[in-house]
Design an enzyme around this catalytic site. Structure first.
Site, PDB file in Angstrom:
ATOM      1  N   LEU A  58       0.824  -1.159  -0.009  1.00 51.16           N
ATOM      2  CA  LEU A  58      -0.142   0.079   0.031  1.00 51.16           C
ATOM      3  C   LEU A  58       0.789   1.247  -0.289  1.00 51.16           C
ATOM      4  O   LEU A  58       0.415   2.441  -0.279  1.00 51.16           O
ATOM      5  CB  LEU A  58      -0.999  -0.022   1.306  1.00 51.16           C
ATOM      6  CG  LEU A  58      -2.140  -0.803   1.050  1.00 51.16           C
ATOM      7  CD1 LEU A  58      -3.136  -0.368   2.346  1.00 51.16           C
ATOM      8  CD2 LEU A  58      -2.937  -0.876  -0.020  1.00 51.16           C
ATOM      9  N   SER A 124     -13.424   1.651  10.485  1.00 50.69           N
ATOM     10  CA  SER A 124     -13.283   1.195  12.025  1.00 50.69           C
ATOM     11  C   SER A 124     -14.025   1.920  12.897  1.00 50.69           C
ATOM     12  O   SER A 124     -14.136   3.077  12.895  1.00 50.69           O
ATOM     13  CB  SER A 124     -11.805   1.217  12.393  1.00 50.69           C
ATOM     14  OG  SER A 124     -11.754   0.821  13.896  1.00 50.69           O
ATOM     15  N   GLU A 126     -13.420   2.444  15.692  1.00 51.47           N
ATOM     16  CA  GLU A 126     -12.173   3.472  16.499  1.00 51.47           C
ATOM     17  C   GLU A 126     -12.365   4.786  15.879  1.00 51.47           C
ATOM     18  O   GLU A 126     -11.942   5.820  16.530  1.00 51.47           O
ATOM     19  CB  GLU A 126     -10.841   2.631  16.029  1.00 51.47           C
ATOM     20  CG  GLU A 126      -9.599   3.730  16.791  1.00 51.47           C
ATOM     21  CD  GLU A 126      -9.491   3.354  18.349  1.00 51.47           C
ATOM     22  OE1 GLU A 126     -10.079   2.297  18.652  1.00 51.47           O
ATOM     23  OE2 GLU A 126      -8.582   3.934  18.970  1.00 51.47           O
ATOM     24  N   TYR A 148      -4.086   6.081  14.662  1.00 49.01           N
ATOM     25  CA  TYR A 148      -4.941   4.955  13.978  1.00 49.01           C
ATOM     26  C   TYR A 148      -6.277   5.346  13.681  1.00 49.01           C
ATOM     27  O   TYR A 148      -6.669   5.485  12.579  1.00 49.01           O
ATOM     28  CB  TYR A 148      -4.855   3.639  14.723  1.00 49.01           C
ATOM     29  CG  TYR A 148      -5.689   2.615  13.840  1.00 49.01           C
ATOM     30  CD1 TYR A 148      -5.427   1.777  13.155  1.00 49.01           C
ATOM     31  CD2 TYR A 148      -7.026   2.473  14.447  1.00 49.01           C
ATOM     32  CE1 TYR A 148      -6.234   0.958  12.416  1.00 49.01           C
ATOM     33  CE2 TYR A 148      -7.909   1.557  14.060  1.00 49.01           C
ATOM     34  CZ  TYR A 148      -7.617   0.812  12.754  1.00 49.01           C
ATOM     35  OH  TYR A 148      -8.302  -0.175  12.380  1.00 49.01           O
TER      36      TYR A 148
HETATM   37  P1  NAP Z   1      -4.469  -7.642  10.555  1.00 47.10           P
HETATM   38  O1  NAP Z   1      -4.484  -9.048  11.151  1.00 47.10           O
HETATM   39  O2  NAP Z   1      -3.620  -6.842  11.431  1.00 47.10           O
HETATM   40  O3  NAP Z   1      -4.097  -7.676   9.082  1.00 47.10           O
HETATM   41  C1  NAP Z   1      -3.427  -6.570   8.454  1.00 47.10           C
HETATM   42  C2  NAP Z   1      -2.938  -7.027   7.140  1.00 47.10           C
HETATM   43  O4  NAP Z   1      -2.428  -5.822   6.322  1.00 47.10           O
HETATM   44  C3  NAP Z   1      -1.797  -7.903   7.284  1.00 47.10           C
HETATM   45  O5  NAP Z   1      -2.083  -8.969   6.182  1.00 47.10           O
HETATM   46  C4  NAP Z   1      -0.714  -7.137   6.577  1.00 47.10           C
HETATM   47  O6  NAP Z   1       0.433  -7.808   6.156  1.00 47.10           O
HETATM   48  C5  NAP Z   1      -1.043  -6.052   5.941  1.00 47.10           C
HETATM   49  N1  NAP Z   1      -0.413  -4.888   5.630  1.00 47.10           N
HETATM   50  C6  NAP Z   1       0.090  -4.011   6.634  1.00 47.10           C
HETATM   51  N2  NAP Z   1       0.725  -3.067   6.008  1.00 47.10           N
HETATM   52  C7  NAP Z   1       0.797  -3.134   4.694  1.00 47.10           C
HETATM   53  C8  NAP Z   1       1.328  -2.678   3.447  1.00 47.10           C
HETATM   54  N3  NAP Z   1       1.971  -1.663   3.665  1.00 47.10           N
HETATM   55  N4  NAP Z   1       0.986  -2.997   2.208  1.00 47.10           N
HETATM   56  C9  NAP Z   1       0.291  -4.245   1.967  1.00 47.10           C
HETATM   57  N5  NAP Z   1      -0.188  -5.013   3.182  1.00 47.10           N
HETATM   58  C10 NAP Z   1      -0.119  -4.496   4.568  1.00 47.10           C
HETATM   59  O7  NAP Z   1      -5.797  -6.905  10.888  1.00 47.10           O
HETATM   60  P2  NAP Z   1      -7.217  -7.477  10.633  1.00 47.10           P
HETATM   61  O8  NAP Z   1      -7.822  -7.702  12.054  1.00 47.10           O
HETATM   62  O9  NAP Z   1      -7.580  -8.805   9.688  1.00 47.10           O
HETATM   63  O10 NAP Z   1      -8.205  -6.105   9.909  1.00 47.10           O
HETATM   64  C11 NAP Z   1      -8.258  -5.868   8.676  1.00 47.10           C
HETATM   65  C12 NAP Z   1      -8.699  -4.584   8.168  1.00 47.10           C
HETATM   66  O11 NAP Z   1      -9.991  -4.278   8.937  1.00 47.10           O
HETATM   67  C13 NAP Z   1      -7.562  -3.455   8.832  1.00 47.10           C
HETATM   68  O12 NAP Z   1      -7.667  -2.533   7.873  1.00 47.10           O
HETATM   69  C14 NAP Z   1      -8.063  -2.985  10.093  1.00 47.10           C
HETATM   70  O13 NAP Z   1      -7.682  -2.010  10.574  1.00 47.10           O
HETATM   71  C15 NAP Z   1      -9.597  -3.168   9.921  1.00 47.10           C
HETATM   72  N6  NAP Z   1     -10.388  -3.376  11.181  1.00 47.10           N
HETATM   73  C16 NAP Z   1     -10.492  -4.477  11.903  1.00 47.10           C
HETATM   74  C17 NAP Z   1     -10.955  -4.573  13.066  1.00 47.10           C
HETATM   75  C18 NAP Z   1     -10.614  -5.700  13.882  1.00 47.10           C
HETATM   76  O14 NAP Z   1     -11.418  -5.668  14.780  1.00 47.10           O
HETATM   77  N7  NAP Z   1     -10.165  -6.771  13.355  1.00 47.10           N
HETATM   78  C19 NAP Z   1     -12.083  -3.735  13.227  1.00 47.10           C
HETATM   79  C20 NAP Z   1     -12.386  -2.438  12.209  1.00 47.10           C
HETATM   80  C21 NAP Z   1     -11.444  -2.340  11.367  1.00 47.10           C
HETATM   81  P3  NAP Z   1       1.606  -8.438   7.053  1.00 47.10           P
HETATM   82  O15 NAP Z   1       1.033  -9.843   7.279  1.00 47.10           O
HETATM   83  O16 NAP Z   1       2.657  -8.543   6.170  1.00 47.10           O
HETATM   84  O17 NAP Z   1       1.777  -7.846   8.245  1.00 47.10           O
HETATM   85  N1  GDD Z   2      -4.054  -4.635  23.042  1.00 44.12           N
HETATM   86  C1  GDD Z   2      -4.197  -4.644  24.409  1.00 44.12           C
HETATM   87  N2  GDD Z   2      -3.448  -5.002  25.172  1.00 44.12           N
HETATM   88  N3  GDD Z   2      -5.435  -3.777  24.883  1.00 44.12           N
HETATM   89  C2  GDD Z   2      -5.415  -3.761  26.228  1.00 44.12           C
HETATM   90  C3  GDD Z   2      -4.715  -4.380  27.105  1.00 44.12           C
HETATM   91  C4  GDD Z   2      -3.686  -4.920  26.625  1.00 44.12           C
HETATM   92  O1  GDD Z   2      -2.822  -5.473  27.479  1.00 44.12           O
HETATM   93  N4  GDD Z   2      -5.131  -4.073  28.277  1.00 44.12           N
HETATM   94  C5  GDD Z   2      -6.348  -3.459  28.118  1.00 44.12           C
HETATM   95  N5  GDD Z   2      -6.703  -3.115  26.703  1.00 44.12           N
HETATM   96  C6  GDD Z   2      -7.638  -2.402  26.198  1.00 44.12           C
HETATM   97  C7  GDD Z   2      -7.274  -1.190  25.300  1.00 44.12           C
HETATM   98  O2  GDD Z   2      -7.003   0.097  26.136  1.00 44.12           O
HETATM   99  C8  GDD Z   2      -8.530  -1.026  24.525  1.00 44.12           C
HETATM  100  O3  GDD Z   2      -9.429  -0.177  25.419  1.00 44.12           O
HETATM  101  C9  GDD Z   2      -9.185  -2.525  24.388  1.00 44.12           C
HETATM  102  O4  GDD Z   2      -8.508  -3.396  25.309  1.00 44.12           O
HETATM  103  C10 GDD Z   2      -9.227  -3.196  23.247  1.00 44.12           C
HETATM  104  O5  GDD Z   2      -7.877  -3.076  22.786  1.00 44.12           O
HETATM  105  P1  GDD Z   2      -7.333  -4.067  21.481  1.00 44.12           P
HETATM  106  O6  GDD Z   2      -7.835  -5.315  21.475  1.00 44.12           O
HETATM  107  O7  GDD Z   2      -6.106  -3.598  21.153  1.00 44.12           O
HETATM  108  O8  GDD Z   2      -8.303  -3.355  20.319  1.00 44.12           O
HETATM  109  P2  GDD Z   2      -8.568  -1.794  19.835  1.00 44.12           P
HETATM  110  O9  GDD Z   2     -10.133  -1.737  20.196  1.00 44.12           O
HETATM  111  O10 GDD Z   2      -7.765  -0.882  20.217  1.00 44.12           O
HETATM  112  O11 GDD Z   2      -8.477  -1.820  18.087  1.00 44.12           O
HETATM  113  C11 GDD Z   2      -9.004  -2.924  17.647  1.00 44.12           C
HETATM  114  O12 GDD Z   2     -10.720  -2.635  17.106  1.00 44.12           O
HETATM  115  C12 GDD Z   2     -10.642  -1.613  16.368  1.00 44.12           C
HETATM  116  C13 GDD Z   2     -12.138  -1.365  15.974  1.00 44.12           C
HETATM  117  O13 GDD Z   2     -12.679  -0.610  17.038  1.00 44.12           O
HETATM  118  C14 GDD Z   2      -8.292  -3.297  16.345  1.00 44.12           C
HETATM  119  O14 GDD Z   2      -8.831  -4.496  15.798  1.00 44.12           O
HETATM  120  C15 GDD Z   2      -8.454  -2.071  15.064  1.00 44.12           C
HETATM  121  O15 GDD Z   2      -7.599  -2.431  14.266  1.00 44.12           O
HETATM  122  C16 GDD Z   2      -9.841  -2.083  15.038  1.00 44.12           C
HETATM  123  O16 GDD Z   2     -10.052  -0.847  14.019  1.00 44.12           O
END
Ligand code: NAP
Ligand code: GDD
Length: 320
Positions: A58, A124, A126, A148
């Site tokens: 990207l 997201s 977020e 982010y």
């Molecule tokens: P993830 O497991 O962290 O996967 C992120 C992916 O992006 C990995 O395949 C990573 O590749 C790739 N990537 C990072 N930088 C890149 C670059 N410069 N060029 C090409 N590929 C790159 O995230 P996920 O949980 O599957 O989430 C998928 C998407 O949904 C993300 O955009 C995240 O921000 C968004 N999202 C996630 C959640 C959630 O709760 N999971 C919620 C809302 C939105 P590598 O394997 O090489 O690191």
């Molecule tokens: N990671 C992490 N580690 N989080 C912690 C911890 C810890 O040890 N202790 C408490 N938390 C709290 C964080 O402060 C946050 O409030 C919550 O747990 C969730 O943290 P994460 O699991 O890291 O997820 P996130 O909500 O910050 O972000 C994820 O969800 C977003 C959607 O709302 C990611 O998947 C983002 O990519 C995604 O957009």
């Protein structure tokens, strides 16, 4: 002729589930991977033979243009991002380059190669950050609380803007937290379920966490990728909130996860300021009635089912 879909971020949690879903729907699936010095396809190794994997990043628009020109997809799912909120404070510029500007690079590549391609952007919850309404829906104003979150707001609005400016079929899914046994180990759900498994097996004696009072709306990733696909099947592009509608604290997460292994979290969880964030998102809970109504989407797995599934998977993985 089979439809072709291209997924950025195919090596990530969502990429792997989406690839499975699209294969089941009869698609030819192309995954974009960035180059790394070691092979990084753990999450898709079981379907690797059925995928085409191409190199692209990207950060590099030419690589995206080349990939689109070579495979001419009908649909593009932009899941790639620097997705770990905590890391976005230590790498804010990289997060902006990938998670924000990366979206524009992909949208421009689509405009150049084929503006008929349908586009999905991984937005997201977020973006809601310091929430302006409870629950949050498509009309709730954004107030991001991390680099982010700020980058995702940019990605969301550039998607809306290219839809309105150039008539692209570009949709944005505002997905609340979704998890699975394939979740990265640094995210709190997996950190907890993996920690439970390690403690149960005598490998650790404690689990260090940050803010236990934060609340999240946690769903199951395999349910959420169905919504991504459904958005691109509509005639009209649009934005949708995808969530369970229930919120739970990190403390409850610990309680349920430790109990699933017959343990009491209070004996093992240690609060460590290292894991607190400079600015926190305290409460997320989504209203996905628009997705229920227009996409026919609903989730099958609830919070308790999800946590129990993840604990069981981590216990099993350690036994293996
Ligand atoms: P993830 O497991 O962290 O996967 C992120 C992916 O992006 C990995 O395949 C990573 O590749 C790739 N990537 C990072 N930088 C890149 C670059 N410069 N060029 C090409 N590929 C790159 O995230 P996920 O949980 O599957 O989430 C998928 C998407 O949904 C993300 O955009 C995240 O921000 C968004 N999202 C996630 C959640 C959630 O709760 N999971 C919620 C809302 C939105 P590598 O394997 O090489 O690191
Ligand atoms: N990671 C992490 N580690 N989080 C912690 C911890 C810890 O040890 N202790 C408490 N938390 C709290 C964080 O402060 C946050 O409030 C919550 O747990 C969730 O943290 P994460 O699991 O890291 O997820 P996130 O909500 O910050 O972000 C994820 O969800 C977003 C959607 O709302 C990611 O998947 C983002 O990519 C995604 O957009």
């Amino acid at each position: 002729m089979a439809k072709r879909a291209l997924i950025t971020g195919i090596t990530g949690q969502d990429g792997s589930y989406l690839a499975e879903h699209l294969l089941a729907e009869g698609y030819e699936v192309i995954g974009v991977m960035r180059r790394s010095s070691t092979v990084n396809i753990e999450r898709i190794s079981h379907i690797q033979d059925r995928l085409t994997l191409l190199s692209g990043d990207l950060m590099d628009e030419v690589s995206l243009i080349n990939v689109l020109r070579d495979c001419r997809p009908h649909e593009v799912y932009n899941l790639a991002a620097q997705s770990f909120v905590q890391a976005s404070w230590s790498q804010p510029v990289l997060t902006g380059e990938t998670t924000a500007l990366g979206v524009t690079r992909m949208l421009d590549a689509i405009r150049i190669i084929d503006p008929e391609i349908r586009f999905y952007q991984a937005s997201s919850s977020e973006m809601f950050g310091r929430v302006q309404a409870v629950p949050q829906d498509e009309n709730t104003p954004f107030y991001p609380r991390s680099p982010y979150g700020v980058a995702k707001v940019y990605g969301h609005w550039i998607t809306v803007n290219y839809r309105e400016s150039y008539g692209l079929h570009a949709s944005s899914g505002i997905l609340f937290n979704h998890e699975s046994p394939r979740r990265g180990l640094e995210f709190v759900t997996r950190k907890v379920t993996n920690g439970v498994a390690r403690i149960k097996n005598g490998l650790d004696t404690e689990l260090r966490l940050g803010n236990l009072e934060a609340h999240r709306d946690w769903g199951y990733a395999a349910d959420y990728v169905r919504a991504m696909w459904a958005m691109l099947q509509r005639d009209t592009p649009d934005d949708f909130v995808i969530a369970t509608g229930e919120t739970h604290s990190v403390r409850e997460l610990c309680e349920v996860a430790f109990a699933a292994a017959g343990l009491n979290y209070e004996e093992f969880v240690v609060v460590d300021p290292v894991f607190f964030r400079p600015a926190e998102v305290d409460l997320l809970v989504g209203d996905s009635s628009k997705a229920h109504r227009l996409l026919g989407w609903k989730c099958d797995v609830d919070f308790y089912g999800l946590v129990e599934m993840m604990v069981a998977a981590d216990l099993q993985a350690l036994q293996r």
